[in-house]
Design a protein around this motif. Structure first.
Motif, PDB file in Angstrom:
ATOM      1  N   TRP A  38     -41.255 -71.478 -74.986  1.00  0.00           N
ATOM      2  CA  TRP A  38     -42.137 -70.501 -75.639  1.00  0.00           C
ATOM      3  C   TRP A  38     -42.072 -69.149 -74.917  1.00  0.00           C
ATOM      4  N   PRO A  39     -41.501 -68.127 -75.560  1.00  0.00           N
ATOM      5  CA  PRO A  39     -41.486 -66.800 -74.938  1.00  0.00           C
ATOM      6  C   PRO A  39     -42.845 -66.116 -75.120  1.00  0.00           C
ATOM      7  N   ILE A  81     -42.197 -72.261 -70.578  1.00  0.00           N
ATOM      8  CA  ILE A  81     -42.729 -70.992 -71.068  1.00  0.00           C
ATOM      9  C   ILE A  81     -41.871 -69.899 -70.435  1.00  0.00           C
ATOM     10  N   CYS A  82     -41.542 -68.874 -71.213  1.00  0.00           N
ATOM     11  CA  CYS A  82     -40.612 -67.835 -70.751  1.00  0.00           C
ATOM     12  C   CYS A  82     -41.326 -66.490 -70.745  1.00  0.00           C
ATOM     13  N   LEU A  83     -41.263 -65.780 -69.620  1.00  0.00           N
ATOM     14  CA  LEU A  83     -42.071 -64.574 -69.438  1.00  0.00           C
ATOM     15  C   LEU A  83     -41.274 -63.298 -69.689  1.00  0.00           C
ATOM     16  N   PHE A  84     -41.871 -62.405 -70.488  1.00  0.00           N
ATOM     17  CA  PHE A  84     -41.310 -61.063 -70.683  1.00  0.00           C
ATOM     18  C   PHE A  84     -42.394 -60.035 -70.394  1.00  0.00           C
ATOM     19  N   VAL A 122     -41.330 -72.688 -65.625  1.00  0.00           N
ATOM     20  CA  VAL A 122     -41.408 -71.248 -65.891  1.00  0.00           C
ATOM     21  C   VAL A 122     -39.996 -70.679 -65.940  1.00  0.00           C
ATOM     22  N   MET A 123     -39.725 -69.994 -67.037  1.00  0.00           N
ATOM     23  CA  MET A 123     -38.436 -69.305 -67.191  1.00  0.00           C
ATOM     24  C   MET A 123     -38.687 -67.806 -67.108  1.00  0.00           C
ATOM     25  N   THR A 124     -37.793 -67.097 -66.440  1.00  0.00           N
ATOM     26  CA  THR A 124     -37.936 -65.641 -66.317  1.00  0.00           C
ATOM     27  C   THR A 124     -36.664 -64.967 -66.808  1.00  0.00           C
ATOM     28  N   ASP A 125     -36.788 -63.688 -67.089  1.00  0.00           N
ATOM     29  CA  ASP A 125     -35.693 -62.933 -67.686  1.00  0.00           C
ATOM     30  C   ASP A 125     -35.051 -62.010 -66.654  1.00  0.00           C
ATOM     31  N   LEU A 319     -35.667 -71.412 -78.107  1.00  0.00           N
ATOM     32  CA  LEU A 319     -36.701 -70.473 -77.682  1.00  0.00           C
ATOM     33  C   LEU A 319     -37.312 -69.901 -78.944  1.00  0.00           C
ATOM     34  N   THR A 320     -38.600 -70.094 -79.120  1.00  0.00           N
ATOM     35  CA  THR A 320     -39.225 -69.637 -80.357  1.00  0.00           C
ATOM     36  C   THR A 320     -40.676 -69.232 -80.145  1.00  0.00           C
ATOM     37  N   TYR A 321     -41.035 -68.117 -80.772  1.00  0.00           N
ATOM     38  CA  TYR A 321     -42.429 -67.647 -80.734  1.00  0.00           C
ATOM     39  C   TYR A 321     -43.329 -68.586 -81.541  1.00  0.00           C
TER      40      TYR A 321
END
Ligand SMILES: NCc1[nH]cc(CCC(=O)O)c1CC(=O)O
Length: 332
Positions: A38-39, A81-84, A122-125, A319-321
């Motif tokens: 989840w971004p 969860i992916c953080l932007f 946790v995924m980061t960009d 990856l989907t909103y």
């Protein structure tokens, strides 16, 4: 290849669709919340939930609210969860040093999530665009997006993310040589179990428009990203990029955008057999959510159908909103 089939009426393929029970028995594809990353968009402040106009239902969240989102994701069975970060324009510079500030928004959010919900990944960009006064993923020198100096900065950015506790690092920059450089630096720093999910086949797409609004990069971006992101017409090139990134130490690979590139997903999975993800990007979300909101399509049904398509194409996840909305339905 196909087993031979008796002619009609011995074969009536509709028999296999005659009831929910039979259809369930022969269904080929399974979609669950465990398929989702989840971004989420992070902003400054406390108690902040700020809607993004071009992404109905998606908000920029302050760190405390991101922690709530991570709790919700975990409860729904979403593994990651992916953080932007939405970076304050005052912090955007030509040297992009906010990208490796140990206390930048992304790193603060990572630490807060890992403390409150340690079991979520946790995924980061990794890319300079949220911090770059030029809006590009790399440094700009005389109008050219330079590769090697950018890779050195990406290494610093990734190490700060790993130090903050990121489980999965997602380089989305499309510079050459960055996966090898990141993997080497992570090993040297003792981050031997931090995963790299490479945005390996990332296209120069118009479907990123709402995302650039969400992270505040649209105004900053000068020109386009075509010297580093791929030409949408190319498929062999995507295979070369994926092969290269796996050879340099990527644990997982991504195709992006998603729905218009399902052929690339299928080819990648068949060719390499590596964990393969698609990113159903902001513009895809906006089309489906926007049309659903207006009642032009059945929003829930098109959401689930679009997500199922990624699994059918061979993706291990997406990856989907839509991750929380889809999970709520899938969990019944
Ligand atoms: N590093 C940039 C980045 N990381 C993720 C997205 C797009 C995600 C989306 O559209 O949902 C982009 C946009 C871009 O390349 O301009």
């Amino acid at each position: 290849m196909l087993p031979s089939q008796a002619p009609f009426p011995a074969t009536r393929l509709r028999r296999l669709r005659k009831s929910p029970a039979i259809r369930a028995l022969v269904s080929e594809t399974n979609l669950t919340p465990a398929d989702f990353i989840w971004p989420v968009f992070v902003r400054d402040g406390e108690g902040q939930v700020e809607p993004i106009a071009s992404m109905p239902g998606v908000n920029r969240l302050s760190v405390d609210k991101v922690v709530d989102a991570a709790r919700e994701a975990h409860a729904l069975g979403i593994p990651s969860i992916c953080l932007f970060p939405y970076t304050d324009p005052a912090l955007k510079t030509e040297c992009c040093s906010e990208a490796w500030n140990p206390d930048n928004l992304s790193n603060r959010a990572t630490r807060a999530i890992k403390e409150a919900v340690p079991d979520i990944a946790v995924m980061t960009d990794v890319a300079l665009d949220p911090y770059n006064i030029n809006g590009h993923d790399g440094f700009v020198e005389d109008g050219v997006i330079v590769n090697d100096r950018t890779v050195e900065a990406l290494v610093k950015q990734a190490l700060s993310q790993a130090d903050a506790g990121a489980d999965i690092i997602g380089p989305s920059d499309m510079m050459d040589g960055r996966i090898g450089a990141l993997r080497g630096a992570l090993e040297s720093a003792g981050h031997t179990n931090v995963l790299l999910l490479s945005y390996a086949a990332k296209y120069a797409s118009a479907f990123y428009g709402p995302f650039r609004d969400a992270v505040g990069a649209s105004g900053a971006l000068k020109g386009d990203k075509k010297t580093y992101q791929q030409d949408p017409g190319n498929s062999d090139e995507a295979m070369r990029l994926i092969q290269r990134d796996l050879a340099e130490g990527a644990d997982m690979v991504m195709v992006k955008p998603g729905m218009p590139y399902l052929d690339i997903c299928q080819r990648a999975k068949q060719m390499f057999g590596a964990p393969t993800f698609a990113y159903q990007v902001s513009g895809e979300y906006a089309m489906l959510a926007g049309a659903g909101e207006r009642g032009w399509v059945d929003g829930e049904k098109v959401m689930l159908e679009s997500l199922m398509a990624f699994k059918r194409a061979g993706c291990d996840g997406v990856l989907t909103y839509f991750a929380p909305a889809a999970s709520r339905i899938l969990n019944g």
